[in-house]
Structure formats: structure tokens, C-alpha cells
Scaffold this motif. Structure first.
Motif, PDB file in Angstrom:
ATOM      1  N   SER A   1       0.828  -1.200   0.000  1.00  0.00           N
ATOM      2  CA  SER A   1       0.000   0.000   0.000  1.00  0.00           C
ATOM      3  C   SER A   1       0.865   1.254   0.000  1.00  0.00           C
ATOM      4  N   PHE A   2       1.892   1.291   0.861  1.00  0.00           N
ATOM      5  CA  PHE A   2       2.793   2.435   0.911  1.00  0.00           C
ATOM      6  C   PHE A   2       3.598   2.560  -0.390  1.00  0.00           C
ATOM      7  N   ALA A   3       3.940   1.433  -1.013  1.00  0.00           N
ATOM      8  CA  ALA A   3       4.659   1.480  -2.289  1.00  0.00           C
ATOM      9  C   ALA A   3       3.783   2.103  -3.375  1.00  0.00           C
ATOM     10  N   THR A   4       2.487   1.756  -3.368  1.00  0.00           N
ATOM     11  CA  THR A   4       1.555   2.361  -4.324  1.00  0.00           C
ATOM     12  C   THR A   4       1.390   3.847  -4.033  1.00  0.00           C
ATOM     13  N   PHE A   5       1.334   4.198  -2.742  1.00  0.00           N
ATOM     14  CA  PHE A   5       1.303   5.598  -2.334  1.00  0.00           C
ATOM     15  C   PHE A   5       2.521   6.333  -2.893  1.00  0.00           C
ATOM     16  N   GLY A   6       3.698   5.710  -2.766  1.00  0.00           N
ATOM     17  CA  GLY A   6       4.920   6.337  -3.252  1.00  0.00           C
ATOM     18  C   GLY A   6       5.032   6.356  -4.764  1.00  0.00           C
ATOM     19  N   ALA A   7       4.382   5.396  -5.435  1.00  0.00           N
ATOM     20  CA  ALA A   7       4.483   5.324  -6.899  1.00  0.00           C
ATOM     21  C   ALA A   7       3.988   6.600  -7.568  1.00  0.00           C
ATOM     22  N   GLY A   8       3.006   7.235  -6.957  1.00  0.00           N
ATOM     23  CA  GLY A   8       2.501   8.485  -7.507  1.00  0.00           C
ATOM     24  C   GLY A   8       3.582   9.548  -7.611  1.00  0.00           C
ATOM     25  N   PHE A   9       4.542   9.498  -6.677  1.00  0.00           N
ATOM     26  CA  PHE A   9       5.616  10.488  -6.695  1.00  0.00           C
ATOM     27  C   PHE A   9       6.573  10.267  -7.862  1.00  0.00           C
ATOM     28  N   LEU A  10       6.653   9.028  -8.359  1.00  0.00           N
ATOM     29  CA  LEU A  10       7.546   8.755  -9.481  1.00  0.00           C
ATOM     30  C   LEU A  10       7.065   9.424 -10.761  1.00  0.00           C
ATOM     31  N   MET A  11       5.768   9.742 -10.829  1.00  0.00           N
ATOM     32  CA  MET A  11       5.217  10.421 -12.007  1.00  0.00           C
ATOM     33  C   MET A  11       5.393  11.936 -11.923  1.00  0.00           C
ATOM     34  N   ARG A  12       5.751  12.426 -10.753  1.00  0.00           N
ATOM     35  CA  ARG A  12       5.839  13.879 -10.585  1.00  0.00           C
ATOM     36  C   ARG A  12       6.874  14.542 -11.490  1.00  0.00           C
ATOM     37  N   PRO A  13       8.095  13.981 -11.628  1.00  0.00           N
ATOM     38  CA  PRO A  13       9.051  14.639 -12.523  1.00  0.00           C
ATOM     39  C   PRO A  13       8.536  14.745 -13.958  1.00  0.00           C
ATOM     40  N   LEU A  14       7.860  13.696 -14.438  1.00  0.00           N
ATOM     41  CA  LEU A  14       7.303  13.732 -15.790  1.00  0.00           C
ATOM     42  C   LEU A  14       6.233  14.820 -15.900  1.00  0.00           C
ATOM     43  N   GLY A  15       5.377  14.900 -14.891  1.00  0.00           N
ATOM     44  CA  GLY A  15       4.366  15.955 -14.878  1.00  0.00           C
ATOM     45  C   GLY A  15       4.985  17.331 -14.770  1.00  0.00           C
ATOM     46  N   ALA A  16       6.086  17.420 -14.005  1.00  0.00           N
ATOM     47  CA  ALA A  16       6.759  18.710 -13.834  1.00  0.00           C
ATOM     48  C   ALA A  16       7.293  19.237 -15.159  1.00  0.00           C
ATOM     49  N   VAL A  17       7.921  18.351 -15.955  1.00  0.00           N
ATOM     50  CA  VAL A  17       8.509  18.778 -17.225  1.00  0.00           C
ATOM     51  C   VAL A  17       7.427  19.051 -18.266  1.00  0.00           C
ATOM     52  N   ILE A  18       6.511  18.094 -18.446  1.00  0.00           N
ATOM     53  CA  ILE A  18       5.499  18.224 -19.510  1.00  0.00           C
ATOM     54  C   ILE A  18       4.469  19.301 -19.157  1.00  0.00           C
ATOM     55  N   LEU A  19       3.841  19.167 -17.989  1.00  0.00           N
ATOM     56  CA  LEU A  19       2.827  20.156 -17.601  1.00  0.00           C
ATOM     57  C   LEU A  19       3.464  21.492 -17.225  1.00  0.00           C
ATOM     58  N   GLY A  20       4.669  21.441 -16.613  1.00  0.00           N
ATOM     59  CA  GLY A  20       5.333  22.681 -16.226  1.00  0.00           C
ATOM     60  C   GLY A  20       5.649  23.552 -17.436  1.00  0.00           C
ATOM     61  N   ALA A  21       6.211  22.934 -18.486  1.00  0.00           N
ATOM     62  CA  ALA A  21       6.505  23.676 -19.715  1.00  0.00           C
ATOM     63  C   ALA A  21       5.221  24.193 -20.353  1.00  0.00           C
ATOM     64  N   TYR A  22       4.158  23.387 -20.266  1.00  0.00           N
ATOM     65  CA  TYR A  22       2.867  23.795 -20.818  1.00  0.00           C
ATOM     66  C   TYR A  22       2.308  25.003 -20.064  1.00  0.00           C
ATOM     67  N   VAL A  23       2.411  24.969 -18.732  1.00  0.00           N
ATOM     68  CA  VAL A  23       1.915  26.084 -17.917  1.00  0.00           C
ATOM     69  C   VAL A  23       2.726  27.347 -18.163  1.00  0.00           C
ATOM     70  N   ASP A  24       4.055  27.189 -18.340  1.00  0.00           N
ATOM     71  CA  ASP A  24       4.893  28.358 -18.635  1.00  0.00           C
ATOM     72  C   ASP A  24       4.526  28.987 -19.974  1.00  0.00           C
ATOM     73  N   ARG A  25       3.812  28.231 -20.832  1.00  0.00           N
ATOM     74  CA  ARG A  25       3.370  28.756 -22.122  1.00  0.00           C
ATOM     75  C   ARG A  25       1.939  29.305 -22.074  1.00  0.00           C
ATOM     76  N   ILE A  26       1.026  28.574 -21.429  1.00  0.00           N
ATOM     77  CA  ILE A  26      -0.391  28.969 -21.480  1.00  0.00           C
ATOM     78  C   ILE A  26      -0.781  29.908 -20.345  1.00  0.00           C
TER      79      ILE A  26
END
Length: 416
Positions: free
Chosen positions: A51-76
Motif C-alpha cells: 500500500s505504501f509502495a503504491t502511495f509512493g508510486a505516484g511520486f515517481l510520475m511527478r518529474p514527468l508531470g513537472a517537465v510536460i505540464l510545467g513547460a505547458y503552464v509556462d506557455r499557457i
């Protein structure tokens, strides 16, 4: 923007950030019940770890969201980005709340839960960055620490709300009912407030800083700038390791630590977490304002030194004689250290990142750090199980404090 407008905008922005942390807290608080529902094995330790590993797995997606969504937000723009992340977060929460248990749909159940957590992590990768940057850009230089602190203060509302709901549910429902279906109630409550949050964010104004950006950066430029400014990103990662580790030690991990390790009641552990959330809510703006007066680095250095001197001894004192009162005292002390550090760290991170990639740079540094700090409940559970030393969370927090101290000593605000 007027002072009243800044206060209104801060409340509107922080409300969505509160929902993100509320969902994370509910998952952490009910990790044992979620593990039994979706990862049944007959071994309580294995279920909790999964359960805690699944909880932590969400954090592994954060860098991808940071780059893709972050660059998108810096544009829109900051405003549209805040609405987008709220939409993605809502879908992830609804998935967790409505997925049937393993006994009903088999392997599909844990897969759906994992997908929901990954989507939450992807959106959260830029949610906190967007919120912090928005608040930093609408604040005046003399109040920036105070205003940005409401990003973290809103998270404490989520901590307290989730804990309060948990205390109420454990009072009216039996442990069997809580394990079977009661843990879903807090998630469904979170889904019910989503429409209100969409309404609040739709009325946000765009920041003046973004309006004056003549040509928003393209993805290629963002990536090049990140590579050039790798030292700043690295410093930010060390800085955030301290704040995320201390946060998850005193919040998401407390119910499991109190009930499974110290053998206190679930209700008592949740009550302690409720008190921690309320204390942080008061302390964070106070320390944010203090950072405006005495400077960020002084507060960062002082709080990390305090953590190094006291975290390990406090945890040993607690496990030597576990009780509700001792758990409360230990957690409140660690909450003071966390609030002092976070009150300066979040706003300081917005100040050391170049303005053109501020959302992406902030989000990337924060997300990479949470890939480690977000696994704090998993790491602490494993350390205690492996070493037999119940005070190991203090050692883990001390290691994070060393990272925070190094970051405070080498960092410098970005020249404006």
C-alpha cells in the motif's frame, strides 16, 4: 492587484492545492485498510508495504508531470495551468474512491488503483509549483514569504480535515467496517468539493509577470535552460528533501506509526495528526512572515541544525515510553521544525529559479525530491522492520536535514 485581491487569489489558489494533499493524506492514513482491500496476502507487513509502495508510486510520475505540464503552464499561463491540474487530480481521486476491491474484480483492482495514483502524481508534479509561483508573482517583495506560505498552510487544512474525518469515522464505525468500506468515505467527500474548487479557480486573474512575458518559452528552450541551470535544480532537490521528508514523517506516516509501531489506538494516532495539521496551519504563515524580516537562509540553517540536534533523541524518547501524550509532544516539536524550514524553503525555491522557467524549474526540483521524500512511510516501515529500531524515522529525518543544510549554505537568490 490590491491587498484584498491578493488575499482572495491566495485563497482561491490554495483551495485546489488543499484537495491534492487531502487525497494524499487519506491514502496515507488508511494505508493498512487500502492494502487489505487491494493487495490481500494474509501478511499485514506485506499488505502495508504494498500500500505504501503504491502511495509512493505516484511520486515517481511527478518529474514527468513537472517537465510536460510545467513547460505547458509556462506557455499557457498560471491560471489555465491551475485549472488543468485540478481536472487531472479529480479523475485520479474518483478512480481511487470507486474501484472495487480485489475480491470483486481480481488483479484489475490494484492496477486501477495504481493508475489513479500515477495520474494524481502526474498532475501533482506541477500543481504545487504552479500554486507557489502564482502566489510568489502576485505578492510584493516584502510579503512574499508570508503570501507563499499559504500554499503549505492550505495543505495543513487538508491534513487536519482528513484526520478529523478519520477520528469521526472511527468513533461511529467498527474497525471491521472501516477496513471493509469506511476508508472510501473521505475520498468520496473529496470528490464532492471538486465542483466548488473549479468555480473558484475559473475566476482567477493571470499574474502580471506572465502577462509581461512577450514570448512564452518553448519546450526545447525549457529543457536547455534546465540543463544549463542544473546546479540550481540540484540545490532545489536537496532543499525539498528536507521539507517533504519532515512533512510525511509528521503527517501521512503518523497514523501507521502510532497504531502499528507504538501500538496506540488508531483514533489516538489520528487525533495527534489533527493537532499537527492545526499547529502547522498557524506556524507556517508566522515563519513565512519571519523569513520576510530576517531572511530565508538564516531560518533554513537554524531549522536544519535543530533537526540534526533533536530528531533522533526525540524519537528515542518517544519509543522508550509510547503514549498519546509523548507522541503528541514529539510530533508537535517536529512540526515546529518543519514549519520553520518550509516557511522559508518554498518561497526561497521560487526565488532561486530563473523567471522564464520558474514553474518548470520549481516543479522539477520539487518532484525529483519527492521521488525520495514521498517514499518516507515506505522507507521508515522498512527501516524499522529491518533494524528492529523503532526510532529509525529520526535517523531518516536527520539525513534529510543534512541535505537541507547543504542546500541552504550553497544557494543564492536568482539575480532579477
Amino acid at each position: 492587484m490590491t491587498a484584498r485581491g491578493r488575499i482572495r487569489a491566495a485563497a482561491q489558489v490554495a483551495s485546489g492545492n488543499m484537495l491534492e494533499m487531502y487525497d494524499f493524506m487519506v491514502f496515507g492514513y488508511y494505508a493498512a485498510a487500502i492494502g487489505r482491500a487491494f493487495f490481500p496476502s494474509g501478511d499485514a507487513y506485506a499488505e502495508l508495504m504494498m500500500s505504501f509502495a503504491t502511495f509512493g508510486a505516484g511520486f515517481l510520475m511527478r518529474p514527468l508531470g513537472a517537465v510536460i505540464l510545467g513547460a505547458y503552464v509556462d506557455r499557457i499561463g498560471r491560471r489555465k495551468g491551475l485549472i488543468l491540474t485540478l481536472a487531472l487530480m479529480s479523475i485520479g481521486t474518483l478512480t481511487l474512491a470507486l474501484t472495487p476491491a480485489y475480491v470483486q474484480i481480481g488483479l484489475l483492482a490494484p492496477l486501477l488503483v495504481l493508475c489513479g495514483r500515477l495520474l494524481q502524481g502526474f498532475s501533482a508534479g506541477v500543481e504545487l509549483g504552479s500554486t507557489s509561483v502564482y502566489l510568489a508573482e502576485i505578492a510584493t517583495p516584502k510579503t512574499r514569504g508570508f503570501v507563499v506560505s499559504f500554499q503549505s498552510a492550505s495543505q495543513q487544512v487538508a491534513v487536519a480535515a482528513a484526520a478529523a474525518i478519520g477520528v469521526a469515522l472511527t468513533t461511529v464505525l467498527s474497525p471491521d467496517h472501516m477496513t471493509a468500506w469506511g476508508w472510501r468515505i473521505p475520498l468520496l467527500i473529496g470528490c464532492l468539493i471538486v465542483p466548488v474548487l473549479f468555480f473558484l479557480r475559473r475566476n482567477l486573474q493571470e499574474t502580471e509577470t506572465f502577462k509581461h512575458t512577450r514570448t512564452p518559452p518553448r519546450m526545447a528552450e525549457v529543457l536547455r535552460t534546465i540543463l544549463v541551470e542544473w546546479r540550481i535544480i540540484g540545490t532545489g532537490i536537496l532543499m525539498v528533501l528536507m521539507t517533504t521528508t519532515s512533512f510525511y514523517v509528521i503527517t501521512a506516516y503518523t497514523p501507521a506509526f502510532g497504531s502499528r509501531v507504538l501500538h496506540l489506538s488508531t483514533r489516538a494516532s489520528l487525533l495527534v495528526t489533527l493537532c499537527v495539521g492545526l499547529a502547522n496551519f498557524i506556524l507556517l504563515p508566522a515563519f513565512g512572515a519571519l523569513s520576510d524580516r530576517i531572511g530565508r537562509r538564516r531560518l533554513l540553517i537554524a531549522s536544519t541544525v535543530l533537526a540534526l540536534l533533536t530528531a533522533w533523541p526525540v524519537m528515542h524518547w518517544l519509543v522508550a515510553a509510547p503514549s498519546f501524550e509523548h507522541l503528541l509532544a514529539a510530533e508537535i516539536w517536529l512540526a515546529v521544525i518543519y514549519s520553520a524550514y518550509n516557511g522559508a524553503a518554498v518561497v526561497y525555491l521560487t526565488e532561486i529559479v530563473p523567471p522564464r522557467i520558474r514553474t518548470t524549474g520549481f516543479s522539477l526540483a520539487y518532484s525529483l525530491a519527492t521521488c525520495i521524500g514521498g517514499f518516507t512511510p515506505t522507507i521508515c516501515t522498512w527501516l524499522i522492520h529491518t533494524t528492529g529500531d523503532r526510532a529509525m524515522p529520526g535517523a531518516w529525518l536527520s539525513l534529510a536535514a543534512i541535505c537541507g543544510l547543504v542546500a541552504a549554505l550553497v544557494s543564492r537568490p536568482y539575480a532579477r
